[in-house]
Scaffold this active site. Structure first.
Site, short mmCIF file in Angstrom:
data_model
loop_
_atom_site.label_atom_id
_atom_site.label_comp_id
_atom_site.label_asym_id
_atom_site.label_seq_id
_atom_site.Cartn_x
_atom_site.Cartn_y
_atom_site.Cartn_z
N LYS A 13 0.83 -1.21 0.00
CA LYS A 13 0.00 0.00 0.00
C LYS A 13 0.86 1.26 0.00
CE LYS A 13 -1.95 -0.97 3.95
NZ LYS A 13 -1.27 -2.23 4.26
N ARG A 88 -9.59 1.17 8.27
CA ARG A 88 -9.20 -0.20 8.58
C ARG A 88 -10.30 -0.95 9.29
NH1 ARG A 88 -3.40 0.50 8.68
NH2 ARG A 88 -2.41 -1.53 8.78
N ARG A 127 12.02 -5.87 5.00
CA ARG A 127 11.72 -4.44 4.88
C ARG A 127 12.62 -3.60 5.78
NH1 ARG A 127 5.85 -2.05 5.52
NH2 ARG A 127 5.90 -3.28 7.44
N ARG A 160 11.18 -2.07 11.45
CA ARG A 160 10.05 -1.68 12.27
C ARG A 160 9.84 -2.69 13.40
NH1 ARG A 160 5.24 -0.07 8.21
NH2 ARG A 160 4.11 -1.28 9.77
N ARG A 171 -0.74 -9.25 12.98
CA ARG A 171 -1.29 -8.19 12.11
C ARG A 171 -2.15 -8.78 11.01
NH1 ARG A 171 4.14 -5.42 10.52
NH2 ARG A 171 2.88 -4.14 9.12
P1 AP5 Z 1 4.94 -1.64 1.89
O1 AP5 Z 1 4.67 -0.76 0.71
O2 AP5 Z 1 5.66 -1.08 3.04
O3 AP5 Z 1 3.57 -2.32 2.32
P2 AP5 Z 1 2.35 -1.76 3.16
O4 AP5 Z 1 1.11 -2.37 2.57
O5 AP5 Z 1 2.39 -0.27 3.28
O6 AP5 Z 1 2.65 -2.46 4.52
P3 AP5 Z 1 2.63 -1.91 6.01
O7 AP5 Z 1 3.34 -2.92 6.84
O8 AP5 Z 1 3.05 -0.51 6.09
O9 AP5 Z 1 1.11 -2.01 6.26
P4 AP5 Z 1 0.43 -2.06 7.58
O10 AP5 Z 1 -0.93 -1.91 7.05
O11 AP5 Z 1 0.65 -3.24 8.43
O12 AP5 Z 1 1.13 -0.90 8.41
P5 AP5 Z 1 0.68 0.58 8.76
O13 AP5 Z 1 1.87 1.39 8.85
O14 AP5 Z 1 -0.44 0.99 7.89
O15 AP5 Z 1 5.68 -2.95 1.35
C1 AP5 Z 1 6.12 -3.97 2.25
C2 AP5 Z 1 7.48 -4.50 1.82
O16 AP5 Z 1 7.36 -5.20 0.58
C3 AP5 Z 1 8.52 -3.40 1.56
O17 AP5 Z 1 9.77 -3.84 1.97
C4 AP5 Z 1 8.46 -3.19 0.04
O18 AP5 Z 1 9.67 -2.71 -0.46
C5 AP5 Z 1 8.13 -4.58 -0.46
N1 AP5 Z 1 7.27 -4.56 -1.64
C6 AP5 Z 1 6.24 -3.70 -1.93
N2 AP5 Z 1 5.64 -4.01 -3.10
C7 AP5 Z 1 6.30 -5.13 -3.56
C8 AP5 Z 1 6.15 -5.94 -4.74
N3 AP5 Z 1 5.19 -5.69 -5.66
N4 AP5 Z 1 6.98 -6.99 -4.88
C9 AP5 Z 1 7.95 -7.27 -3.95
N5 AP5 Z 1 8.15 -6.53 -2.83
C10 AP5 Z 1 7.34 -5.47 -2.63
O19 AP5 Z 1 0.09 0.36 10.23
C11 AP5 Z 1 0.93 -0.06 11.30
C12 AP5 Z 1 0.10 -0.18 12.56
O20 AP5 Z 1 -0.46 1.11 12.92
C13 AP5 Z 1 -1.12 -1.10 12.46
O21 AP5 Z 1 -0.78 -2.44 12.69
C14 AP5 Z 1 -2.03 -0.50 13.54
O22 AP5 Z 1 -1.63 -0.92 14.81
C15 AP5 Z 1 -1.76 0.99 13.42
N6 AP5 Z 1 -2.71 1.66 12.50
C16 AP5 Z 1 -2.40 2.29 11.32
N7 AP5 Z 1 -3.52 2.76 10.73
C17 AP5 Z 1 -4.56 2.43 11.55
C18 AP5 Z 1 -5.97 2.60 11.48
N8 AP5 Z 1 -6.55 3.23 10.43
N9 AP5 Z 1 -6.73 2.14 12.50
C19 AP5 Z 1 -6.17 1.52 13.56
N10 AP5 Z 1 -4.84 1.29 13.68
C20 AP5 Z 1 -4.04 1.74 12.68
MG MG Z 2 2.72 1.08 4.89
#
Ligand code: AP5
Ligand code: MG
Ligand code: ZN
Length: 213
Positions: A13, A88, A127, A160, A171
């Protein structure tokens, strides 16, 4: 243009949202990035968010919704935004709908980046993230030019806290239980678009551009 990125943790994402933001000249709004910036600054919000994030749980809706609404009310969001990691939960989606409808506007697309759980765990362990500017790397797929250093701003890269295998599994469970229902929610509204997130990231982006025009 207002876009929502849906998808499991690690689906890509953030990777895609950054490129969308650059191409369509709209801000990339990631609730996860906002929480991590607060953790780094040691704010009260950051401390509270961390207690949930480290367990792979969602931060409570009340807290998250307020942060998101404050952010999208800023001037730079007037012409749209790409939301990454919000909504979410169904209640979060309902609050967003209400806020957007109040302005006589609408969400244009909800893009689901589809990646099976098996692929996710492999991706997360490689990552590396920059907490200063939000750039994301992967030690095999997207290595930085200099090991451990952000290409964009020179900051030291981190693993992270929530990318440990046990936390990634938690997660994923949280995702399936609380976030996946949003796929049906946006499908019913007629704005859901699906992309295959297992492809090379440039191909994923090309598929997204084909949707957005
Ligand atoms: P990356 O682009 O970083 O993936 P992502 O989908 O952004 O993954 P996140 O881990 O950031 O998502 P998340 O939803 O768990 O975390 P968030 O920060 O939102 O890609 C991942 C890896 O793969 C990278 O190394 C990248 O280089 C590689 N990659 C990407 N595309 C690729 C491809 N096509 N092929 C190969 N490799 C690839 O949330 C973190 C925490 O915050 C949550 O767990 C929760 O506790 C809290 N939180 C955040 N938002 C909310 C909300 N709205 N409500 C409640 N809690 C929330
Ligand atoms: Mg992300
Ligand atoms: Zn950086």
């Amino acid at each position: 243009m207002k876009i929502i990125m849906l998808g499991a943790p690690g689906a890509g994402k953030g990777t895609q949202a950054k490129q969308i933001a650059a191409k369509y000249n709209i801000p990339h709004v990631s609730t996860g990035d906002i929480f991590r910036a607060n953790i780094k600054e040691g704010t009260a919000l950051g401390m509270e968010a961390k207690s949930y994030m480290d367990k792979g749980q969602l931060v409570p809706d009340e807290l998250t919704v307020k942060i998101l609404l404050d952010r999208v009310a800023k001037d730079d969001c007037k012409n749209g935004y790409v939301l990454d990691g919000f909504p979410r939960t169904i209640p979060q989606a309902e609050v967003l709908d209400e806020a957007v409808t109040k302005l006589s506007e609408k969400i244009d697309y909800a893009i689901n980046v589809d990646v099976p759980d098996e692929n996710i765990i492999r991706r997360m362990s490689g990552r590396r993230a920059c907490v200063k500017c939000g750039a994301t790397y992967h030690i095999v797929n997207v290595p930085p030019k200099k090991e451990g250093i952000c290409d964009a701003c020179g900051e030291a890269l981190i693993v992270r806290d929530d990318d440990k295998e046990e936390t990634v599994k938690a997660r994923l469970a949280t995702y399936h239980e609380q976030t996946q229902p949003l796929i049906d929610y946006y499908s019913a509204k007629g704005i859901l678009k699906e992309v295959d997130g297992t492809k090379d990231m440039n191909d994923v982006f090309a598929d997204i551009v084909a949707i957005l025009g």
